[in-house]
Design a protein around this motif. Structure first.
Motif, short mmCIF file in Angstrom:
data_model
loop_
_atom_site.label_atom_id
_atom_site.label_comp_id
_atom_site.label_asym_id
_atom_site.label_seq_id
_atom_site.Cartn_x
_atom_site.Cartn_y
_atom_site.Cartn_z
N SER A 1 0.83 -1.21 0.00
CA SER A 1 0.00 0.00 0.00
C SER A 1 0.86 1.26 0.00
O SER A 1 0.49 2.27 -0.60
CB SER A 1 -0.93 0.00 1.21
N PHE A 2 2.03 1.21 0.66
CA PHE A 2 2.90 2.40 0.67
C PHE A 2 3.42 2.70 -0.73
O PHE A 2 3.48 3.86 -1.14
CB PHE A 2 4.06 2.16 1.63
N SER A 3 3.81 1.68 -1.49
CA SER A 3 4.31 1.90 -2.84
C SER A 3 3.21 2.49 -3.72
O SER A 3 3.44 3.39 -4.53
CB SER A 3 4.82 0.58 -3.43
N THR A 4 1.98 1.97 -3.55
CA THR A 4 0.87 2.51 -4.33
C THR A 4 0.62 3.98 -3.98
O THR A 4 0.43 4.83 -4.86
CB THR A 4 -0.40 1.69 -4.06
N TRP A 5 0.64 4.32 -2.69
CA TRP A 5 0.42 5.71 -2.27
C TRP A 5 1.52 6.62 -2.77
O TRP A 5 1.27 7.73 -3.22
CB TRP A 5 0.35 5.76 -0.75
N ALA A 6 2.79 6.16 -2.68
CA ALA A 6 3.91 6.99 -3.13
C ALA A 6 3.83 7.25 -4.62
O ALA A 6 4.08 8.36 -5.09
CB ALA A 6 5.23 6.32 -2.76
N ARG A 7 3.47 6.20 -5.40
CA ARG A 7 3.38 6.39 -6.85
C ARG A 7 2.29 7.40 -7.20
O ARG A 7 2.48 8.28 -8.04
CB ARG A 7 3.12 5.05 -7.52
N ARG A 8 1.16 7.29 -6.54
CA ARG A 8 0.06 8.23 -6.82
C ARG A 8 0.41 9.64 -6.35
O ARG A 8 0.05 10.62 -7.02
CB ARG A 8 -1.20 7.74 -6.12
N PHE A 9 1.12 9.76 -5.22
CA PHE A 9 1.48 11.08 -4.72
C PHE A 9 2.42 11.81 -5.69
O PHE A 9 2.19 12.97 -6.04
CB PHE A 9 2.15 10.95 -3.36
N LEU B 1 1.85 15.15 -7.82
CA LEU B 1 2.75 16.29 -7.67
C LEU B 1 3.23 16.79 -9.02
O LEU B 1 3.30 18.00 -9.27
CB LEU B 1 3.94 15.90 -6.80
N VAL B 2 3.56 15.89 -9.92
CA VAL B 2 4.00 16.29 -11.26
C VAL B 2 2.89 17.02 -11.99
O VAL B 2 3.11 18.04 -12.67
CB VAL B 2 4.46 15.04 -12.05
N VAL B 3 1.66 16.55 -11.84
CA VAL B 3 0.52 17.20 -12.52
C VAL B 3 0.32 18.61 -11.97
O VAL B 3 0.10 19.57 -12.72
CB VAL B 3 -0.75 16.35 -12.34
N VAL B 4 0.43 18.78 -10.64
CA VAL B 4 0.26 20.11 -10.04
C VAL B 4 1.33 21.08 -10.51
O VAL B 4 1.07 22.24 -10.84
CB VAL B 4 0.26 20.00 -8.50
N VAL B 5 2.59 20.62 -10.57
CA VAL B 5 3.68 21.48 -11.03
C VAL B 5 3.47 21.91 -12.47
O VAL B 5 3.67 23.08 -12.83
CB VAL B 5 5.03 20.75 -10.86
N LEU B 6 3.03 20.99 -13.30
CA LEU B 6 2.79 21.34 -14.71
C LEU B 6 1.64 22.33 -14.83
O LEU B 6 1.70 23.27 -15.64
CB LEU B 6 2.48 20.07 -15.50
N LEU B 7 0.60 22.18 -14.01
CA LEU B 7 -0.51 23.12 -14.06
C LEU B 7 -0.08 24.51 -13.61
O LEU B 7 -0.45 25.52 -14.22
CB LEU B 7 -1.66 22.61 -13.19
#
Length: 381
Positions: A98-106, A110-116
């Protein structure tokens, strides 16, 4: 030499006929070994002659690859792998934590927010670009003007002071600020006497390179005239010189001899601010109050505080001069509570000396408890 048991087993297995099948025709390849002799092991398929390969074009039987064991030829064989079923993948999947899944989604978010944010800021800069002027660092702003003024002022006093009876004093003083390697005599021929005691630095004009500059200095000079073996005091003059300086890694130094600059009088600029429109009625009504103020202003703080506007603090001249007369007084138009005024005052000095000066004052309207109104001085200058 007899074959080893393993070679004999391989030869026997090759020539043994399988059960349930008719016996094969004896060929040179599957004939039984002659009695009383040793059959050599069969040749590898790759060792057949071209004629044999042409006669028997059947596909070659796959050979088992032999892998060398790191433990030697007599090491125990490894475990046998299970045979895969048809359609079965040769790997197995493991569940992701579950931690790997959460980290990947986070990190993906974050990349999407920076691009926006980058896109929004870029669009805003197109619509409303930043018009703030960039800060320009010039040689004038980076040059150490304060140090240059101090060095040029001391050098100007040393440069304009000489005495033929002590010719070594001037080079020693000039050497304090002159760059090393330059002539410390600075153009003096070693004759005459002159003394400079007060110097005032003016404008520092730095070059665009940020290394060199010139400093405007005004110096008060006492001149002397030689009469026989003594010196008679001459006129006291003010000299104005331009001192060249240069910035080094350690300090500012004088880079050469200065030059004299004429100190000419200049008229007032044509765009001087106007004092305003005179208020003749208020000027006449406040003239006596102005005389009382300057009389108290010349004597003491206690007297001047009695005639100033409430809440104002004005220091007196403490008897340095005495009030002579109010030669001119003018109040100008403005609002109902505060006005501007000018005064031309004659001060009496020691003996018969008089001195005229002009002051600018601020008047403030005050109202007494009985309703009486008066204008009093709130500030000088």
């Amino acid at each position: 030499m007899s074959p080893t048991p393993r070679q004999a087993q391989g030869v026997a297995a090759q020539y043994a006929a399988p059960q349930g099948q008719p016996p094969q025709k004896q060929t040179p390849q599957n004939q039984a070994p002659p009695p009383g002799g040793v059959m050599a092991p069969p040749r590898r398929p790759g060792a057949r002659t071209p004629e044999e390969q042409h006669q028997n074009p059947a596909p070659r039987t796959p050979e088992r690859l032999k892998q060398r064991s790191p433990h030697g030829a007599h090491a125990a064989p490894g475990p046998v792998r299970e045979v895969l079923e048809p359609g079965q993948t040769p790997w197995s999947t493991e569940p992701e934590s579950s931690f790997s899944t959460w980290a990947r989604r986070f990190f993906r978010g974050l990349v999407v927010v920076v691009l926006l944010l980058a896109a929004i800021s870029g669009i805003r800069s197109w619509i409303a670009p930043n018009k703030t002027p960039e800060t320009v660092v010039s040689g004038q702003s980076s040059f150490p003007s304060a140090e240059a003024s101090a060095v040029a002022t001391r050098y100007a006093v040393s440069y304009l002071t000489w005495d033929e009876s002590n010719p070594d004093a001037r080079p020693a003083q000039i050497g304090l600020d002159l760059a090393a390697g330059l002539d410390s005599r600075a153009g003096w021929n070693g004759r005459g006497k002159q003394t400079a005691d007060v110097a005032y630095p003016g404008e520092v004009k730095a070059d665009s390179n940020g290394i060199t500059a010139t400093v405007d200095v005004r110096v008060r000079v006492y001149t002397f005239t030689k009469q026989g073996r003594s010196w008679a005091a001459g006129p006291i003059t003010w000299e104005r010189i331009s001192v060249p300086v240069a910035r080094t890694a350690s300090r500012v130094v004088v880079s050469g001899p200065p030059t004299f600059v004429p100190d000419l009088r200049a008229p007032l600029p044509s765009n001087m601010p106007d004092a305003g429109k005179p208020d003749d009625d208020l000027t006449t009504a406040t003239e006596k109050d102005a005389e009382a103020f300057f009389s108290a202003y010349a004597e003491s703080d206690n007297k001047v505080s009695a005639v100033t506007a409430p809440g104002s603090t004005i220091r007196s001249l403490n008897g340095a001069v005495k009030f002579g007369e109010l030669k001119d007084w003018q109040v100008y138009t403005g609002n109902d509570d505060e006005r501007r005024a000018t005064a031309a005052v004659t001060w009496n000095g020691v003996g018969d000396t008089t001195l005229d000066q002009t002051y600018t004052l601020t008047l403030r309207r005050t109202v007494a408890t009985d309703g009486a109104q008066r204008w009093q001085v709130a500030a000088v200058g």
